[in-house]
Motif scaffolding. Sequence first.
Motif, PDB file in Angstrom:
ATOM      1  N   TRP A 268      11.155  -6.589  -3.151  1.00  0.00           N
ATOM      2  CA  TRP A 268       9.954  -6.854  -3.964  1.00  0.00           C
ATOM      3  C   TRP A 268       9.423  -5.566  -4.577  1.00  0.00           C
ATOM      4  O   TRP A 268       8.995  -4.651  -3.869  1.00  0.00           O
ATOM      5  CB  TRP A 268       8.899  -7.550  -3.112  1.00  0.00           C
ATOM      6  N   VAL A 269       9.447  -5.540  -5.915  1.00  0.00           N
ATOM      7  CA  VAL A 269       9.011  -4.362  -6.686  1.00  0.00           C
ATOM      8  C   VAL A 269       7.683  -4.692  -7.352  1.00  0.00           C
ATOM      9  O   VAL A 269       7.622  -5.509  -8.274  1.00  0.00           O
ATOM     10  CB  VAL A 269      10.070  -3.973  -7.731  1.00  0.00           C
ATOM     11  N   TRP A 270       6.629  -4.068  -6.866  1.00  0.00           N
ATOM     12  CA  TRP A 270       5.297  -4.228  -7.470  1.00  0.00           C
ATOM     13  C   TRP A 270       5.187  -3.240  -8.618  1.00  0.00           C
ATOM     14  O   TRP A 270       5.574  -2.076  -8.495  1.00  0.00           O
ATOM     15  CB  TRP A 270       4.238  -3.945  -6.413  1.00  0.00           C
ATOM     16  N   ASN A 271       4.666  -3.698  -9.753  1.00  0.00           N
ATOM     17  CA  ASN A 271       4.757  -2.886 -10.962  1.00  0.00           C
ATOM     18  C   ASN A 271       3.424  -2.783 -11.701  1.00  0.00           C
ATOM     19  O   ASN A 271       2.702  -3.773 -11.864  1.00  0.00           O
ATOM     20  CB  ASN A 271       5.808  -3.482 -11.903  1.00  0.00           C
ATOM     21  N   PHE A 282      -4.768   1.539  -9.994  1.00  0.00           N
ATOM     22  CA  PHE A 282      -3.755   0.829  -9.209  1.00  0.00           C
ATOM     23  C   PHE A 282      -4.371  -0.005  -8.090  1.00  0.00           C
ATOM     24  O   PHE A 282      -3.963  -1.139  -7.848  1.00  0.00           O
ATOM     25  CB  PHE A 282      -2.771   1.831  -8.603  1.00  0.00           C
ATOM     26  N   ALA A 283      -5.337   0.569  -7.380  1.00  0.00           N
ATOM     27  CA  ALA A 283      -5.880  -0.089  -6.185  1.00  0.00           C
ATOM     28  C   ALA A 283      -6.503  -1.443  -6.500  1.00  0.00           C
ATOM     29  O   ALA A 283      -6.533  -2.330  -5.641  1.00  0.00           O
ATOM     30  CB  ALA A 283      -6.906   0.823  -5.515  1.00  0.00           C
ATOM     31  N   TYR A 285      -5.353  -3.731  -8.247  1.00  0.00           N
ATOM     32  CA  TYR A 285      -4.336  -4.767  -8.417  1.00  0.00           C
ATOM     33  C   TYR A 285      -3.322  -4.773  -7.273  1.00  0.00           C
ATOM     34  O   TYR A 285      -2.331  -5.498  -7.339  1.00  0.00           O
ATOM     35  CB  TYR A 285      -3.596  -4.550  -9.744  1.00  0.00           C
ATOM     36  N   PHE A 286      -3.593  -4.009  -6.244  1.00  0.00           N
ATOM     37  CA  PHE A 286      -2.635  -3.887  -5.147  1.00  0.00           C
ATOM     38  C   PHE A 286      -2.720  -5.112  -4.244  1.00  0.00           C
ATOM     39  O   PHE A 286      -3.781  -5.423  -3.708  1.00  0.00           O
ATOM     40  CB  PHE A 286      -2.907  -2.616  -4.350  1.00  0.00           C
ATOM     41  N   PRO A 287      -1.619  -5.829  -4.042  1.00  0.00           N
ATOM     42  CA  PRO A 287      -1.666  -7.071  -3.264  1.00  0.00           C
ATOM     43  C   PRO A 287      -1.675  -6.846  -1.758  1.00  0.00           C
ATOM     44  O   PRO A 287      -1.895  -7.791  -0.996  1.00  0.00           O
ATOM     45  CB  PRO A 287      -0.377  -7.785  -3.689  1.00  0.00           C
ATOM     46  N   GLY A 288      -1.421  -5.631  -1.328  1.00  0.00           N
ATOM     47  CA  GLY A 288      -1.305  -5.325   0.093  1.00  0.00           C
ATOM     48  C   GLY A 288       0.078  -4.793   0.397  1.00  0.00           C
ATOM     49  O   GLY A 288       1.078  -5.281  -0.153  1.00  0.00           O
ATOM     50  N   ILE A 289       0.154  -3.804   1.262  1.00  0.00           N
ATOM     51  CA  ILE A 289       1.427  -3.145   1.540  1.00  0.00           C
ATOM     52  C   ILE A 289       2.441  -4.116   2.131  1.00  0.00           C
ATOM     53  O   ILE A 289       3.655  -3.913   2.022  1.00  0.00           O
ATOM     54  CB  ILE A 289       1.191  -1.932   2.485  1.00  0.00           C
ATOM     55  N   GLN A 290       1.964  -5.221   2.746  1.00  0.00           N
ATOM     56  CA  GLN A 290       2.873  -6.179   3.376  1.00  0.00           C
ATOM     57  C   GLN A 290       3.583  -7.086   2.378  1.00  0.00           C
ATOM     58  O   GLN A 290       4.402  -7.921   2.766  1.00  0.00           O
ATOM     59  CB  GLN A 290       2.128  -7.041   4.399  1.00  0.00           C
ATOM     60  N   TYR A 291       3.288  -6.924   1.078  1.00  0.00           N
ATOM     61  CA  TYR A 291       3.952  -7.708   0.044  1.00  0.00           C
ATOM     62  C   TYR A 291       4.803  -6.846  -0.886  1.00  0.00           C
ATOM     63  O   TYR A 291       5.299  -7.341  -1.892  1.00  0.00           O
ATOM     64  CB  TYR A 291       2.909  -8.459  -0.795  1.00  0.00           C
ATOM     65  N   VAL A 292       4.952  -5.582  -0.564  1.00  0.00           N
ATOM     66  CA  VAL A 292       5.552  -4.629  -1.502  1.00  0.00           C
ATOM     67  C   VAL A 292       6.645  -3.824  -0.801  1.00  0.00           C
ATOM     68  O   VAL A 292       6.394  -3.200   0.221  1.00  0.00           O
ATOM     69  CB  VAL A 292       4.474  -3.668  -2.044  1.00  0.00           C
ATOM     70  N   SER A 311      -1.338   8.992  -7.492  1.00  0.00           N
ATOM     71  CA  SER A 311      -2.071   7.778  -7.119  1.00  0.00           C
ATOM     72  C   SER A 311      -1.138   6.725  -6.546  1.00  0.00           C
ATOM     73  O   SER A 311      -1.469   6.044  -5.566  1.00  0.00           O
ATOM     74  CB  SER A 311      -2.810   7.212  -8.336  1.00  0.00           C
ATOM     75  N   LEU A 312       0.046   6.576  -7.158  1.00  0.00           N
ATOM     76  CA  LEU A 312       1.006   5.598  -6.657  1.00  0.00           C
ATOM     77  C   LEU A 312       1.535   6.019  -5.289  1.00  0.00           C
ATOM     78  O   LEU A 312       1.662   5.189  -4.379  1.00  0.00           O
ATOM     79  CB  LEU A 312       2.151   5.449  -7.659  1.00  0.00           C
ATOM     80  N   ALA A 313       1.822   7.298  -5.143  1.00  0.00           N
ATOM     81  CA  ALA A 313       2.315   7.795  -3.858  1.00  0.00           C
ATOM     82  C   ALA A 313       1.282   7.588  -2.755  1.00  0.00           C
ATOM     83  O   ALA A 313       1.626   7.284  -1.606  1.00  0.00           O
ATOM     84  CB  ALA A 313       2.685   9.266  -3.983  1.00  0.00           C
ATOM     85  N   ALA A 314      -0.014   7.737  -3.099  1.00  0.00           N
ATOM     86  CA  ALA A 314      -1.068   7.577  -2.097  1.00  0.00           C
ATOM     87  C   ALA A 314      -1.139   6.146  -1.573  1.00  0.00           C
ATOM     88  O   ALA A 314      -1.517   5.912  -0.420  1.00  0.00           O
ATOM     89  CB  ALA A 314      -2.410   7.985  -2.695  1.00  0.00           C
ATOM     90  N   LEU A 315      -0.774   5.163  -2.395  1.00  0.00           N
ATOM     91  CA  LEU A 315      -0.777   3.762  -1.968  1.00  0.00           C
ATOM     92  C   LEU A 315       0.478   3.380  -1.190  1.00  0.00           C
ATOM     93  O   LEU A 315       0.498   2.376  -0.487  1.00  0.00           O
ATOM     94  CB  LEU A 315      -0.868   2.844  -3.191  1.00  0.00           C
ATOM     95  N   SER A 316       1.528   4.166  -1.305  1.00  0.00           N
ATOM     96  CA  SER A 316       2.869   3.720  -0.917  1.00  0.00           C
ATOM     97  C   SER A 316       3.131   3.706   0.581  1.00  0.00           C
ATOM     98  O   SER A 316       4.042   3.001   1.029  1.00  0.00           O
ATOM     99  CB  SER A 316       3.913   4.615  -1.589  1.00  0.00           C
ATOM    100  N   GLN A 317       2.393   4.500   1.353  1.00  0.00           N
ATOM    101  CA  GLN A 317       2.653   4.632   2.790  1.00  0.00           C
ATOM    102  C   GLN A 317       4.120   4.966   3.054  1.00  0.00           C
ATOM    103  O   GLN A 317       4.747   4.475   3.994  1.00  0.00           O
ATOM    104  CB  GLN A 317       2.240   3.369   3.545  1.00  0.00           C
ATOM    105  N   GLY A 318       4.683   5.806   2.200  1.00  0.00           N
ATOM    106  CA  GLY A 318       6.051   6.267   2.366  1.00  0.00           C
ATOM    107  C   GLY A 318       7.109   5.368   1.774  1.00  0.00           C
ATOM    108  O   GLY A 318       8.309   5.680   1.854  1.00  0.00           O
ATOM    109  N   LYS A 319       6.722   4.238   1.165  1.00  0.00           N
ATOM    110  CA  LYS A 319       7.709   3.354   0.557  1.00  0.00           C
ATOM    111  C   LYS A 319       8.214   3.952  -0.760  1.00  0.00           C
ATOM    112  O   LYS A 319       7.543   4.768  -1.382  1.00  0.00           O
ATOM    113  CB  LYS A 319       7.109   1.966   0.331  1.00  0.00           C
TER     114      LYS A 319
END
Length: 535
Positions: A268-271, A282-283, A285-292, A311-319
């Motif tokens: 699943w690629v969130w874009n 970004f935040a 529209y972020f559906p939650g890390i458990q969906y990405v 900003s994207l890296a900060a949301l990623s939790q290493g993903k």
Amino acid sequence: MNQYLMASNARSAAGRATRRPARRTLGRSVLVKAAAAALAVILAAHAALADPAPGQAVPVTPNASPEARALLQFLYDISGKYTLTGQHNNPNTKSRNSDFASRYLGKTPIIFGSDWGHAKAGDSDSYLARPDIVQEAIRQNAKGSIVALCWHAVPPTTDEPGTFRPLPNSDPKRLASVQGKLLDEQFRDILTPGTALYDHWCAQVDAIAGFLKQLEAAHVPVLWRPYHEMNGDWFWWGGKTGELGTATLYRQIFDRLVNHHHLTNLVWVWNMDRPSQPGREFAKYFPGIQYVDVLSLDVYGSDFNQSYYDSLAALSQGKPLALAEIGTPPSPEILEKQPRWAYYMTWAGMVHLTSRKQYDALLADPRILWLEDAAYGAATQSYRRACALPPLHFEPKPADFTGTWVFDEDRSILGRMGGMGAPAALDVTQTGKNLSVRTTRIVEFADDQVTEQKLTLDGAENRSEFMNSPQVTTASLSASGDELHMDSTVTFAGGPKLTISDVWRLTDAGRHLSIHRHVISQRGEQNIELVFDRK
């Protein structure tokens, strides 16, 4: 009138007839909240995933297929080390754009991108091309490419086929295009089980699920990017925040494909689009890390702003992070500052936006991988094994020197005679073991001199004349097939000999012909480098 709109209008008329709009609004609100709560319960298991070890990929899809799990792990493994190249292809063109990029650049982009389409028969975006897309994706996966799919879906207020942009004088209450805006009530109905628009949305998604299941059965994992550029307001699904916003729609399609259809082959690629103006953060529209599984960004106009990456890296939790659409690729200098882009994908028809000089820098950078690169073959061994596919190994293709080549004095390194005697142009035809070389030399006091040699590439002696003297030439390809070796001896009257040893190479993805020439004559020895540009 569209049956789904008729049903919606009928409900509105019934509400007006009761003259109790406040109660009607309250009932609809309660229904929406109940549906959202039910969806949250169904998907709660994703939030309970155990924290993975650093660098270990845990797909958001429960019981993800071995292929999807291995693909995601591969993206984790290369994150910060390599960036994969990619090319999007219009739905009804199979691999036309990827094939063009391969010919133009001399190397093949790794990511094969396409779209499920929306348009009428014959259009490059035709939705009727879906069976061909499935077969092409299977073929691309087998040859070593990674499949990435998106969907320019028509809104549930219409049926396929639809247009990309609204037609002139179209009914704003009956959107029939990918771009455009739905009424707030229509968007709410799409998110409300039991409504006509929700049911139609399900039917549209279910059609796509059927094709994704075909890929699942073929063991093809997919980088799946639904409702892309969701922070923009140009697509019907985008630009809506809050409880009844675009993020909820993303979670809804996740639920439909993962929990209803039980698809296991999707990464699943969130874009997002660039947050270049307020409201597109970004935040929101972020559906939650458990969906990405992968967080991605679309960038056009070379706007690789460092703040977008951060900003994207900060949301990623290493993903993993990705550039899912670009007009021009990030330069090596950008990638030095933004190293976690796992891949980029050039949009269809945009290869020419990037200059030859920029491509040369990308092709020379070992961090940027192409399909034929040995480093890519080595890095994908585990992934290919999970897909029950053999390791990648590309035999180098023998060089083909066919073409019209024009002398480039500025690039050449000349001897004591300067450019005097150097060919002005070469017309080369290479067919199997046969080589024809038509040479044009500029003569100041007469017509240009044109000679032609017909050679065999097996080392056999080929006899001709040079300056009215006998010439013996042998020609052969190197063991690797990437060099042409040509040795000529000219015997002049009275005994003096001229020996010329040439080594031909194609450089810059076949755009230049370089001939290293070693000359031995009665005046001594010299080495020169003749460079020709492909005409």
